[in-house]
Design an enzyme around this catalytic site. Structure first.
Site, PDB file in Angstrom:
ATOM      1  CB  SER A 156      44.759  26.066  74.868  1.00 20.19           C
ATOM      2  OG  SER A 156      42.961  25.543  74.237  1.00 20.19           O
ATOM      3  CE1 TYR A 170      45.291  27.100  69.151  1.00 20.39           C
ATOM      4  CE2 TYR A 170      43.869  25.270  70.758  1.00 20.39           C
ATOM      5  CZ  TYR A 170      44.691  26.241  70.935  1.00 20.39           C
ATOM      6  OH  TYR A 170      43.577  26.808  71.213  1.00 20.39           O
TER       7      TYR A 170
END
Ligand code: NAP
Length: 261
Positions: A156, A170
């Site tokens: 990501s 995350y």
């Protein structure tokens, strides 16, 4: 939970086969559709959402390929072993793995994060991807008698940005995916396996609802140079290019697909 396997059409034996984790929704579902369109037999996993998985199978079936959905939690080793066993016994071999399954949790400062959340994020995003990559190497490596293959990991853009005030945990899990990609690509470079990652930017999927803000893309789009969120298929296109033979000299690459962010 009982294992659920949903099958589409029968396959022809020489077709290439791909295993995609988290294929029932979002980016994973777009990869399933594209892979079936490109002629792959597809085995994908999902966590809970059987009706979404059935919809993905039904729509990929129209492309005439065998598409199989397996309920399997990537964070549970026995589930991962069973997923691989089912995929290999059905298709004969697996040529590519897309390590897509990933989760985040409600937007929060790190100081407010509790252990169950950390366990779920790290176990799903990091341990799950490592376990699936391990099984891919055991199956695909020419060192183990395999025929080689391709692994694409979902990182990501948060691995670069850190996601402060939203989900630093995350972001850290995605940093681990970058390291996994770099290290494993070198480890298996002479064994017929290419290992790459895609780092999506803000992409229009359900994941933002899981973060507590379904319309997050609208709020943050002005920060993106292209001034819009990405569509799942735009991420899937990059993933399937990395899987393909057109990327035959690409390994250890981490490709930002993020509208310029
Ligand atoms: P999504 O729409 O929330 O879909 C997540 C998928 O993963 C679903 O199919 C879900 O299955 C499955 N899944 C969740 N936990 C699982 C587990 N433990 N075992 C197996 N499958 C599991 O997510 P997405 O936005 O498409 O994201 C896909 C990947 O891209 C993730 O790795 C995410 O971190 C990454 N990414 C997304 C964005 C974005 O803006 N969307 C940006 C950067 C990176 P069920 O349907 O059964 O729940």
């Amino acid at each position: 939970m009982d294992r659920v396997v949903i099958l589409g059409f029968p396959c022809m034996s020489q077709q290439r086969s791909i295993l995609i984790t988290g294929g029932s929704r979002g980016i994973g579902a777009a990869v399933v559709a594209l892979a079936a369109e490109q002629g792959f037999n597809v085995c994908f996993s999902y966590l809970n959402n059987q009706s979404a998985a059935e919809t993905v199978v039904a729509s990929a079936k129209d492309k005439g390929r065998r598409v199989m959905a397996v309920q399997s939690d990537v964070s549970v080793e026995t589930d991962v072993l069973s997923l691989w066993k089912t995929a290999i016994s059905t298709f004969g071999r697996i040529d590519a793995l897309v390590n897509n399954a990933g989760v985040l949790d409600l937007q929060s400062r790190l100081e407010d994060v509790e252990m169950p959340r950390l366990r779920r994020i790290i176990d799903t995003n990091v341990i799950g991807s490592i376990l699936c990559a391990r099984e891919a190497v055991r199956h695909m490596s020419t060192r183990n008698g395999g025929r080689g293959g391709s692994i694409v990991n979902l990182s990501s853009i948060s691995a670069r940005l850190g996601s402060p005030h939203e989900y630093v945990d995350y972001a850290a899990s995605k940093g681990a995916i970058d390291s996994l990609t770099i290290g494993l690509s070198k480890e298996v470079a002479t064994e017929g396996i290419r290992v790459n990652a895609v780092r999506p930017g803000t992409t229009i999927t359900d994941i933002h609802a899981a973060g507590g803000e379904p319309d997050r893309v609208e709020r943050v789009k002005s920060r993106i140079p292209m001034q819009r969120g990405g569509e799942a298929v735009e991420i899937a296109n990059a993933i399937m290019w990395l899987v393909s033979d057109e990327a035959s000299y690409t390994t250890g690459a981490i490709l930002d697909v993020s509208g310029g962010l």
